[in-house]
Structure formats: C-alpha cells, structure tokens
Design an enzyme around this catalytic site. Structure first.
Site, PDB file in Angstrom:
ATOM      1  CE  LYS A   1      -4.188   1.731   0.424  1.00  0.00           C
ATOM      2  NZ  LYS A   1      -5.766   0.120   0.035  1.00  0.00           N
TER       3      LYS A   1
ATOM      4  N   GLY B   1     -25.613   2.296   3.268  1.00  0.00           N
ATOM      5  CA  GLY B   1     -25.076   2.638   2.131  1.00  0.00           C
ATOM      6  C   GLY B   1     -25.562   2.752   0.443  1.00  0.00           C
TER       7      GLY B   1
ATOM      8  N   GLY C   1     -23.762   4.080  -2.236  1.00  0.00           N
ATOM      9  CA  GLY C   1     -23.453   4.835  -3.368  1.00  0.00           C
ATOM     10  C   GLY C   1     -22.616   3.402  -4.102  1.00  0.00           C
TER      11      GLY C   1
ATOM     12  CB  VAL D   1     -20.332  -0.924  -3.954  1.00  0.00           C
ATOM     13  CG1 VAL D   1     -20.726  -2.977  -3.360  1.00  0.00           C
ATOM     14  CG2 VAL D   1     -18.673  -0.820  -3.894  1.00  0.00           C
TER      15      VAL D   1
HETATM   16  P1  NAD Z   1     -19.579   5.072  -2.114  1.00  0.00           P
HETATM   17  O1  NAD Z   1     -19.168   6.476  -1.325  1.00  0.00           O
HETATM   18  O2  NAD Z   1     -19.982   5.473  -3.069  1.00  0.00           O
HETATM   19  O3  NAD Z   1     -20.749   4.684  -0.970  1.00  0.00           O
HETATM   20  C1  NAD Z   1     -20.825   4.443   0.273  1.00  0.00           C
HETATM   21  C2  NAD Z   1     -21.805   5.123   0.251  1.00  0.00           C
HETATM   22  O4  NAD Z   1     -22.196   5.201   1.993  1.00  0.00           O
HETATM   23  C3  NAD Z   1     -22.399   6.923  -0.026  1.00  0.00           C
HETATM   24  O5  NAD Z   1     -23.822   7.097  -0.894  1.00  0.00           O
HETATM   25  C4  NAD Z   1     -22.890   7.226   1.589  1.00  0.00           C
HETATM   26  O6  NAD Z   1     -23.023   8.625   1.785  1.00  0.00           O
HETATM   27  C5  NAD Z   1     -23.046   6.376   2.017  1.00  0.00           C
HETATM   28  N1  NAD Z   1     -23.206   6.613   3.720  1.00  0.00           N
HETATM   29  C6  NAD Z   1     -21.981   6.807   4.429  1.00  0.00           C
HETATM   30  N2  NAD Z   1     -21.935   6.988   5.760  1.00  0.00           N
HETATM   31  C7  NAD Z   1     -23.424   7.032   6.143  1.00  0.00           C
HETATM   32  C8  NAD Z   1     -23.791   6.046   7.576  1.00  0.00           C
HETATM   33  N3  NAD Z   1     -23.439   6.274   8.591  1.00  0.00           N
HETATM   34  N4  NAD Z   1     -24.717   5.523   7.177  1.00  0.00           N
HETATM   35  C9  NAD Z   1     -25.397   4.899   5.642  1.00  0.00           C
HETATM   36  N5  NAD Z   1     -24.807   5.881   4.615  1.00  0.00           N
HETATM   37  C10 NAD Z   1     -23.969   6.251   4.869  1.00  0.00           C
HETATM   38  O7  NAD Z   1     -18.485   4.342  -1.562  1.00  0.00           O
HETATM   39  P2  NAD Z   1     -18.395   2.638  -2.520  1.00  0.00           P
HETATM   40  O8  NAD Z   1     -17.424   2.671  -3.698  1.00  0.00           O
HETATM   41  O9  NAD Z   1     -20.191   2.380  -2.697  1.00  0.00           O
HETATM   42  O10 NAD Z   1     -17.665   1.727  -1.488  1.00  0.00           O
HETATM   43  C11 NAD Z   1     -18.463   1.452   0.028  1.00  0.00           C
HETATM   44  C12 NAD Z   1     -17.855   0.244   0.696  1.00  0.00           C
HETATM   45  O11 NAD Z   1     -17.323  -1.005   0.370  1.00  0.00           O
HETATM   46  C13 NAD Z   1     -16.428   1.628   1.454  1.00  0.00           C
HETATM   47  O12 NAD Z   1     -16.299   0.578   2.797  1.00  0.00           O
HETATM   48  C14 NAD Z   1     -15.441   0.832   0.533  1.00  0.00           C
HETATM   49  O13 NAD Z   1     -14.100   0.925   1.446  1.00  0.00           O
HETATM   50  C15 NAD Z   1     -15.724  -0.247   0.449  1.00  0.00           C
HETATM   51  N6  NAD Z   1     -15.437  -1.128  -1.063  1.00  0.00           N
HETATM   52  C16 NAD Z   1     -15.819  -0.423  -2.312  1.00  0.00           C
HETATM   53  C17 NAD Z   1     -14.939  -1.076  -3.756  1.00  0.00           C
HETATM   54  C18 NAD Z   1     -15.124  -0.732  -4.950  1.00  0.00           C
HETATM   55  O14 NAD Z   1     -15.204  -1.141  -5.344  1.00  0.00           O
HETATM   56  N7  NAD Z   1     -15.867   0.456  -4.858  1.00  0.00           N
HETATM   57  C19 NAD Z   1     -14.027  -2.778  -2.832  1.00  0.00           C
HETATM   58  C20 NAD Z   1     -13.945  -2.585  -2.312  1.00  0.00           C
HETATM   59  C21 NAD Z   1     -14.363  -2.075  -0.968  1.00  0.00           C
END
Ligand code: NAD
Length: 351
Positions: free
Chosen positions: A80, A176, A178, A180
């Site tokens: 990392k 969440g 977002g 994913v």
């Molecule tokens: P994102 O930022 O697109 O979505 C996160 C969502 O969670 C947002 O809509 C945000 O408003 C919401 N949120 C934040 N705090 C909150 C709370 N307290 N209660 C409810 N909702 C809340 O992120 P993402 O890319 O969808 O990733 C989501 C998680 O998955 C993260 O922890 C990320 O590290 C992990 N992750 C993502 C990927 C990827 O490919 N994007 C891969 C591995 C792990």
C-alpha cells in the site's frame, strides 16, 4: 529531488519514505509480502496529523492486502502507499514524483487508485512507472465487480445459514447506497429478495428504494432492522460493542472495509450466532478485476468474472474452518490466507 529512505518495520519486506520538497511529496510505501507475487495495493492521499499516524495506517493496509489477495487466490502480495497531504491541494508534480517513488520498487509494488486518488491521477503516475493498474480504458470501474462479488458472498452465506442459497424471499438491510451498495441492492432485488436501505444522503436511499421496490430506514436504524442479512456498504467499524447487541439478522455480508471495529467483535458475532462473511473475502471483486490487467494477454472480462466466482467457494471453506476449529469467521479467513501463503513459502505451490 526525490529522497528515498528506509523505515524499519518488523514483519514487512520493505517500507520506504519518499520525500520531494520541490514537488510537494511526502509519502510512504509499504510492501508487506511478495510471497505470492508482486505487492498490489492502492495509493491513498490523506491529511495525516503525523508521519507516525501515516505509517500505522500504511502498515495495517498493506498487511490487509496480503490477506485479501491470498484469500482471493491471486498470485499477488500485499502493499500500500500513502501520501501525507491535503486532498484539495494535489498536483501533477506530486503524482509524477510519486510515480518515480513507485518505480524505485522495480515492480515489487504495484499501485492503483484509492481514497482521494482518481483514475486521472494514476494516469500522471503512469508517466513515471509501468507499475500501476486501473488506468483509463483498462479494467474500468471496479464497483460493479465488487458488488457482484458481495452478492456471490451473500449466496454462500445464505447457503451456510439456511441450507439454500435462494435469495428470493430473503430480506437484506443495506447500509450505504453508493457505488457498491446501490448495485448490490439491485442484484438482491433482481433475485427476488427484499431490500431495506439507508444512506446519509436521502436522495441516494430514495433512488435505490425506487429501483428495487425496497423500503428506507434512518441511517441510525439500519443495523437494528429485522432481516436475514445486514449488508454494511458505507463505513468501517460498524460491528462494535454498541451495534452487535442490537443486530436482528442471521448474517452480515457487505462491501465496507474493516467492518469489525476490533478482532474480538468477530468472536462476539459468533457468540450471538450471527454468521459474518469477512469483508475482505467478499469485497475482493474489484481487486480480482484489476489483477486481470496483469495477467499475460491483458485484461479479459470473462476471465475476471470467472475468477470472481471463486469468492463463493472460498467463503464456504472459510465457514467450514470456523465451524471445525471453533473460531470466528474472521479468524478463519486469516487462517485460510495464511495456509496459502505458507504453502507458497515452503514451495508446495499456491493451491
Ligand atoms: P461510495 O462512497 O460510493 O458509497 C458509500 C455510501 O455510503 C454513500 O452513498 C454515503 O452517502 C453512504 N454513507 C456514508 N456514511 C453513512 C452512514 N453512516 N450510514 C449510511 N450511509 C452512509 O463508496 P463505495 O465505493 O460504494 O464503497 C462502499 C464501501 O465498500 C467502502 O467501505 C469501500 O471502502 C468498500 N469497498 C469498495 C470497493 C469498490 O470497488 N468501490 C471495493 C472494496 C471495498
């Protein structure tokens, strides 16, 4: 000029500090293990309060990548990088210097985007090093792949808990909505499952509820919802002393990283009879996808999807280790990864 110095760190193959005052770079790259292959892990940009704080973070994250790649069956190690800085003040010069820093590892460390870095920034990094993945026009947005992996994890979890992987009729509470979480919710709905969702951005929750025919609850209610599976897809640390006693689910399966606040919370879930699908096992779809850029012949989506299918079998094996050895599923995942690393170290192959 880029000045590179070693930072001693027990249990890590190589940790280095890279500082370039003219170009505004202060960064650390940690290579935890290259037993299974080159160490791949994202480049995080964060306003750390001190170098000590940055070092703690990069060491934890690099080690996590070793376990994630090993569990996913990839020929990759764990590494990392972190840049200490203000995300609002990032410059091309800084990323060029960072590219040189990555290059100094000679391919032992491969970088990618992460928190506060974007595909465009990786394009700048790529001017100075070949050892970067996730560039424009290659494997693409990882989120749909991550969501697919989490959904495969959900099916394995249902099979373990209910003896059937049928999603129809099951309720999944998704925290969440977002990148994913919204796709995970859609996959659940498409398979006939019921979605309950929450997001601190009301419009995001509304979009998902509308698309899936699901219902919305407040963000501080989502883990208390009576459901089959709770799916954290927002923040880490959501499985803790406060939330675990309030859970009314049979299992937890979501994308968020570091869902357990501390390792002991894995035991706490086990004591409550709640099956936890370890986050780094089920959210590996994005990593598997980007790894496929490194495979001879280049990125091939079909092959990447096939490799992701293994998430399901890996998870079932991890659940079996947990049952047989009387340990939490989180500890079982670590053991599953360590066995593969040990087998490779002792020359017994990477099976
Ligand atoms: P994102 O930022 O697109 O979505 C996160 C969502 O969670 C947002 O809509 C945000 O408003 C919401 N949120 C934040 N705090 C909150 C709370 N307290 N209660 C409810 N909702 C809340 O992120 P993402 O890319 O969808 O990733 C989501 C998680 O998955 C993260 O922890 C990320 O590290 C992990 N992750 C993502 C990927 C990827 O490919 N994007 C891969 C591995 C792990």
């Amino acid at each position: 000029m880029l000045e590179i110095t070693d930072i001693p760190a027990e249990g890590y193959e190589l940790v280095r500090r890279g500082v370039d005052r003219e170009r505004g770079l202060h960064a650390i790259i940690a290579v935890h293990s290259t037993v299974l292959g080159p160490a791949l892990g994202g480049m995080r940009l964060w306003p750390y309060a001190s170098e000590e704080e940055a070092l703690t973070d990069v060491l934890r994250l690099a080690r996590g990548m070793t376990y994630k790649a090993a569990c996913a069956g990839l020929d990759l190690g764990g590494g990392k990088s972190v840049i200490l800085g203000d995300p609002a003040a990032k410059t091309e010069a800084m990323f060029e210097a960072m590219g040189e820093f990555v290059e100094s590892f000679g391919g032992r460390y491969i970088t990618a985007e992460d928190v506060n870095t974007r595909v465009e920034d990786m394009g700048v990094v790529a001017r100075k090093t070949r050892h970067v993945v996730g560039l424009e026009g290659k494997s693409g947005n990882p989120s749909p792949k991550t969501a697919r992996g989490v959904f495969l994890g959900l099916k394995a979890t249902l099979e373990e808990v209910f003896g059937s992987d049928e999603v129809a009729g099951r309720t999944v509470a998704i925290e969440g909505c977002g990148s994913v979480g919204s796709i995970y919710a859609q996959l659940v709905a498409d398979a006939g499952g019921k979605v309950v969702c929450a997001d601190i951005r009301p419009e995001a929750a509304e979009r998902v509820a509308e698309a899936t025919g699901g219902t919305i609850v407040a963000p501080d209610e989502i883990w208390k919802v009576e459901c089959d599976v709770y799916g954290p897809c927002a923040l880490g640390g959501v499985l803790n002393d406060e939330t675990i006693p309030e859970l009314r689910c049979r299992a937890v399966c979501g994308a968020a990283n570091n869902q357990l606040l501390e390792a002991r919370h894995g035991d706490m879930l086990r004591e409550r009879g709640i099956k936890y699908a370890p986050d780094y096992v089920v959210n590996a779809g994005g990593l598997i996808n980007v790894y496929n850029e490194l495979v001879p012949g280049g990125y091939d989506e079909e092959r990447a999807l096939e490799m992701m299918d293994k998430i399901r079998q890996n998870l079932l094996e991890i659940f079996a280790i947990s049952r047989e050895e009387g340990i939490s599923t989180a500890a079982a995942a670590d053991r599953f990864a360590e066995r593969r690393i040990e087998a490779a170290r002792s020359g017994a192959g990477n099976a």
